[in-house]
Design a protein around this motif. Structure first.
Motif, short mmCIF file in Angstrom:
data_model
loop_
_atom_site.label_atom_id
_atom_site.label_comp_id
_atom_site.label_asym_id
_atom_site.label_seq_id
_atom_site.Cartn_x
_atom_site.Cartn_y
_atom_site.Cartn_z
N ALA A 1 -9.98 -0.49 1.90
CA ALA A 1 -8.77 -1.26 2.23
C ALA A 1 -7.76 -1.20 1.09
O ALA A 1 -6.56 -1.03 1.33
N LEU A 2 -8.23 -1.33 -0.14
CA LEU A 2 -7.32 -1.26 -1.29
C LEU A 2 -6.72 0.14 -1.43
O LEU A 2 -5.53 0.30 -1.69
N HIS A 3 -7.53 1.16 -1.21
CA HIS A 3 -7.03 2.54 -1.27
C HIS A 3 -5.95 2.77 -0.22
O HIS A 3 -4.88 3.32 -0.52
N ALA A 4 -6.21 2.34 1.00
CA ALA A 4 -5.21 2.50 2.07
C ALA A 4 -3.93 1.76 1.71
O ALA A 4 -2.82 2.27 1.93
N ALA A 5 -4.07 0.56 1.18
CA ALA A 5 -2.90 -0.23 0.83
C ALA A 5 -2.05 0.46 -0.23
O ALA A 5 -0.81 0.43 -0.16
#
Length: 84
Positions: A64-68
């Motif tokens: 999720a952090l990578h996508a963000a």
């Protein structure tokens, strides 16, 4: 660098301030809800999440952090909702 961009991890990748703010707020929500330790880091250069409950949860948060960081905030909103 203009006031609307911040550097993130890679010198060739800049993220918009609203994206950075969303990621930082999500990490702070994890700290406040005691899902991670208070000595975890919410940036500005990198994010460190201490004592995530399980490997599966750690992988979910990392994805999720990578996508963000690439502007896709939906996985972050699902992984770390505004209300528990």
């Amino acid at each position: 660098m203009d006031g609307q961009r911040r550097r993130a991890q890679c010198p060739h990748h800049a993220i918009d301030t609203p994206v950075y703010d969303a990621v930082r707020e999500a990490v702070l929500r994890l700290i406040r809800s005691r899902q991670i330790r208070p000595d975890s880091s919410a940036g500005p250069v990198y994010f460190v999440l201490h004592d995530v409950a399980s490997e599966a949860r750690a992988r979910e948060l990392a994805a999720a952090l990578h996508a963000a960081l690439y502007g896709h905030l939906e996985p972050l909103a699902r992984a770390i909702p505004l209300t528990p």
